[in-house]
Write a protein that holds these residues in place. Structure first.
Motif, PDB file in Angstrom:
ATOM      1  N   ASN A 106      41.547  49.690   4.642  1.00 50.96           N
ATOM      2  CA  ASN A 106      40.823  49.261   5.826  1.00 50.96           C
ATOM      3  C   ASN A 106      39.363  49.433   5.235  1.00 50.96           C
ATOM      4  O   ASN A 106      38.447  49.764   6.389  1.00 50.96           O
ATOM      5  CB  ASN A 106      41.183  50.041   6.994  1.00 50.96           C
ATOM      6  N   GLY A 107      38.955  49.316   4.163  1.00 52.22           N
ATOM      7  CA  GLY A 107      37.463  49.322   3.647  1.00 52.22           C
ATOM      8  C   GLY A 107      36.806  47.923   4.132  1.00 52.22           C
ATOM      9  O   GLY A 107      37.590  47.066   4.964  1.00 52.22           O
ATOM     10  N   SER A 108      35.723  47.525   3.650  1.00 50.51           N
ATOM     11  CA  SER A 108      35.075  46.494   4.134  1.00 50.51           C
ATOM     12  C   SER A 108      35.627  45.004   3.799  1.00 50.51           C
ATOM     13  O   SER A 108      35.953  44.264   4.580  1.00 50.51           O
ATOM     14  CB  SER A 108      33.520  46.476   3.676  1.00 50.51           C
ATOM     15  N   TRP A 109      36.235  45.124   2.647  1.00 55.85           N
ATOM     16  CA  TRP A 109      36.846  43.660   2.076  1.00 55.85           C
ATOM     17  C   TRP A 109      38.150  43.702   2.821  1.00 55.85           C
ATOM     18  O   TRP A 109      38.460  42.568   3.491  1.00 55.85           O
ATOM     19  CB  TRP A 109      36.739  43.759   0.766  1.00 55.85           C
ATOM     20  N   GLY A 110      38.903  44.619   2.982  1.00 53.49           N
ATOM     21  CA  GLY A 110      40.201  44.659   3.672  1.00 53.49           C
ATOM     22  C   GLY A 110      40.013  44.292   5.205  1.00 53.49           C
ATOM     23  O   GLY A 110      40.560  43.508   5.747  1.00 53.49           O
ATOM     24  N   THR A 111      38.849  44.764   5.626  1.00 57.26           N
ATOM     25  CA  THR A 111      38.635  44.502   7.094  1.00 57.26           C
ATOM     26  C   THR A 111      38.149  43.099   7.197  1.00 57.26           C
ATOM     27  O   THR A 111      38.531  42.088   8.081  1.00 57.26           O
ATOM     28  CB  THR A 111      37.507  45.380   7.766  1.00 57.26           C
ATOM     29  N   ALA A 112      37.391  42.455   6.384  1.00 56.46           N
ATOM     30  CA  ALA A 112      36.980  40.888   6.233  1.00 56.46           C
ATOM     31  C   ALA A 112      38.260  40.177   6.242  1.00 56.46           C
ATOM     32  O   ALA A 112      38.309  39.060   6.788  1.00 56.46           O
ATOM     33  CB  ALA A 112      36.057  40.756   5.208  1.00 56.46           C
ATOM     34  N   LEU A 113      39.167  40.564   5.451  1.00 53.71           N
ATOM     35  CA  LEU A 113      40.158  39.755   5.229  1.00 53.71           C
ATOM     36  C   LEU A 113      41.226  39.855   6.517  1.00 53.71           C
ATOM     37  O   LEU A 113      41.830  38.729   6.701  1.00 53.71           O
ATOM     38  CB  LEU A 113      41.158  40.134   3.983  1.00 53.71           C
ATOM     39  N   ALA A 114      41.049  40.881   7.233  1.00 56.64           N
ATOM     40  CA  ALA A 114      41.729  40.885   8.313  1.00 56.64           C
ATOM     41  C   ALA A 114      41.332  40.054   9.402  1.00 56.64           C
ATOM     42  O   ALA A 114      41.765  39.560  10.222  1.00 56.64           O
ATOM     43  CB  ALA A 114      41.914  42.642   8.862  1.00 56.64           C
TER      44      ALA A 114
ATOM     45  N   GLU B 224      30.299  41.302   4.470  1.00 61.69           N
ATOM     46  CA  GLU B 224      29.237  41.271   5.420  1.00 61.69           C
ATOM     47  C   GLU B 224      28.985  39.913   5.717  1.00 61.69           C
ATOM     48  O   GLU B 224      28.489  39.547   7.072  1.00 61.69           O
ATOM     49  CB  GLU B 224      28.067  41.973   4.751  1.00 61.69           C
ATOM     50  N   GLU B 225      28.929  39.073   4.813  1.00 62.21           N
ATOM     51  CA  GLU B 225      28.758  37.648   5.353  1.00 62.21           C
ATOM     52  C   GLU B 225      29.843  36.958   5.903  1.00 62.21           C
ATOM     53  O   GLU B 225      29.877  36.114   6.727  1.00 62.21           O
ATOM     54  CB  GLU B 225      28.241  36.816   4.041  1.00 62.21           C
ATOM     55  N   VAL B 226      31.163  37.285   5.643  1.00 58.60           N
ATOM     56  CA  VAL B 226      32.450  37.015   6.253  1.00 58.60           C
ATOM     57  C   VAL B 226      32.230  37.403   7.907  1.00 58.60           C
ATOM     58  O   VAL B 226      32.191  36.877   8.798  1.00 58.60           O
ATOM     59  CB  VAL B 226      33.614  37.638   5.694  1.00 58.60           C
ATOM     60  N   ALA B 227      31.637  38.887   7.908  1.00 53.87           N
ATOM     61  CA  ALA B 227      31.551  39.250   9.420  1.00 53.87           C
ATOM     62  C   ALA B 227      30.629  38.433  10.015  1.00 53.87           C
ATOM     63  O   ALA B 227      30.942  38.415  11.268  1.00 53.87           O
ATOM     64  CB  ALA B 227      31.369  40.788   9.248  1.00 53.87           C
ATOM     65  N   ALA B 228      29.582  37.921   9.458  1.00 49.56           N
ATOM     66  CA  ALA B 228      28.605  37.263   9.905  1.00 49.56           C
ATOM     67  C   ALA B 228      28.755  35.732  10.216  1.00 49.56           C
ATOM     68  O   ALA B 228      28.302  34.919  10.662  1.00 49.56           O
ATOM     69  CB  ALA B 228      27.291  37.305   9.317  1.00 49.56           C
ATOM     70  N   GLU B 229      30.078  35.372   9.634  1.00 44.86           N
ATOM     71  CA  GLU B 229      30.646  34.003   9.644  1.00 44.86           C
ATOM     72  C   GLU B 229      29.582  33.167   9.007  1.00 44.86           C
ATOM     73  O   GLU B 229      29.613  31.989   9.552  1.00 44.86           O
ATOM     74  CB  GLU B 229      31.146  33.734  10.794  1.00 44.86           C
ATOM     75  N   LYS B 230      28.821  33.454   7.729  1.00 44.07           N
ATOM     76  CA  LYS B 230      28.471  32.797   7.086  1.00 44.07           C
ATOM     77  C   LYS B 230      29.171  31.955   6.148  1.00 44.07           C
ATOM     78  O   LYS B 230      30.040  32.627   5.267  1.00 44.07           O
ATOM     79  CB  LYS B 230      27.033  33.489   6.422  1.00 44.07           C
ATOM     80  N   LEU B 231      29.023  30.481   5.740  1.00 43.80           N
ATOM     81  CA  LEU B 231      29.869  29.944   4.964  1.00 43.80           C
ATOM     82  C   LEU B 231      30.054  30.432   3.589  1.00 43.80           C
ATOM     83  O   LEU B 231      29.041  30.808   2.990  1.00 43.80           O
ATOM     84  CB  LEU B 231      29.419  28.364   4.895  1.00 43.80           C
TER      85      LEU B 231
END
Length: 346
Positions: free
Chosen positions: A8-16, A141-148
């Motif tokens: 549940n780190g940043s990358w796991g959270t982005a994939l979730a 961080e860019e996945v979280a911001a929905e940047k392409l």
């Protein structure tokens, strides 16, 4: 398809986020019940990408990793490489039977100097046909911001890889597939080492002109290692393109996004933890002090030693990666190390 996520780190959270945005139900392993309560009550991960809010009706969180694996058809391993062996240790050897595994690990497992697929084969008899790797260039961080952003899913089974890639395609994520499972993993390991080097250069107050030459030479060095290891045909400019409904398939080519693109973003981006770690080393921090200062793992630190050991058999010319290793592990002063690197750049 039922997905499970370990980590549940940043990358796991982005994939979730990506999967739940596609209305996929996920089983999600957390180390802490406190974090689970926070997620269920306040709808976000308290420690990582806390700006991402989840539809918790789509999430079944648990601290029982065996249960998460049992409930899932496809398991995404998204823990730092340094903790992967520990995370999997003690699980029943048959627990992954009939399941697909996606590695979201961007490093080599340092305790055993293995890629995740090699550990899974040794300890759990997981065949390569059921193993996939998901890689960038894609900062959480860019996945979280929905940047392409672009994700590459790699696997030796083309049809299965294509089917899995569709689950990660969104308005803000484009997916690419290839079959170069070893090449993409080693490229991801190497780019973290070079990003530490880029950070050291920045900390030493080198300018953009030097940095561009350093990264260009790093790309060439990376391709040379891959070619000498017999992993890919590192041919610049050759792309064999096949278009599907939502993704592209590219011929293995180090200049594609998962190779050169991921190297560039990891070396240049302020989101890059490896670049940040290197920047502190260049400014005079000790390795221990830099590790304490950062709240996340810089994968390139352990990777530099692992690749140094692996290259004793490969014998590729890797002066940049070798010098980064010497700075981090042998106490070579960063300024002296970069005096040596300057003599190698072309």
């Amino acid at each position: 398809m039922k997905f499970g996520i370990l980590g549940n780190g940043s990358w796991g959270t982005a994939l979730a986020k990506i999967l739940t945005d596609n209305k996929q139900v996920i089983h999600w392993w957390f180390r802490s019940n406190t974090a689970i309560r926070h997620l269920l009550n306040r709808h976000h991960n308290p420690q990582y990408l806390s700006q991402v809010y989840f539809d918790t009706a789509l999430i079944a969180p648990s601290t029982d990793k065996a249960a998460v694996i049992s409930e899932s058809d496809c398991i995404i391993v998204a823990v730092p490489s340094a903790y992967a062996d520990e995370t999997l240790r003690g699980l029943d050897t048959g627990i992954f039977a009939g399941k697909k595994i996606i590695s979201a690990i961007k490093g080599i497992l340092p305790d055993r100097n293995l890629l995740l697929n090699d550990l899974l084969k040794k300890d759990f008899n997981v065949e390569l046909e059921n193993y996939f790797a998901i890689l960038g260039p894609c900062h959480a961080e860019e996945v979280a911001a929905e940047k392409l952003s672009y994700l590459t899913l790699s696997g030796v089974d083309e049809a299965a890889t294509r089917d899995l890639a569709k689950f990660f395609q969104t308005d803000y994520i484009n997916t690419i597939i290839n079959e170069d499972i070893y090449g993409v993993q080693f490229a991801a390991i190497l780019k973290n080492i070079y990003a530490i080097g880029a950070g050291i250069a920045h900390g030493l107050d080198y300018g953009d002109n030097f940095l561009s030459v350093l990264i260009a030479n790093s790309a060439d060095e990376m391709a040379g290692f891959l070619r000498k290891a017999g992993i890919i045909n590192a041919e610049v400019g050759y792309i064999d393109e096949k278009r599907g409904t939502n993704e592209k398939e590219t011929h293995t080519n180090y200049a594609a996004s998962v190779y050169l693109g991921d190297l560039l973003v990891t070396c240049y981006s302020l989101h890059s933890r490896n670049r940040s770690f290197g920047n502190m080393i260049g400014k005079g921090y000790s390795v221990k002090a830099a590790q304490l200062e950062m709240s996340m793992v810089a994968e390139g630190y352990n990777a530099s030693r692992c690749m140094h050991l692996l290259n004793q058999d490969i014998h590729a010319a890797m002066p940049i990666a070798h010098t980064v290793y010497r700075i981090l592990w042998e106490g070579l002063h960063p300024r002296e190390g970069f005096d040596l690197i300057e003599q190698e750049l072309v």
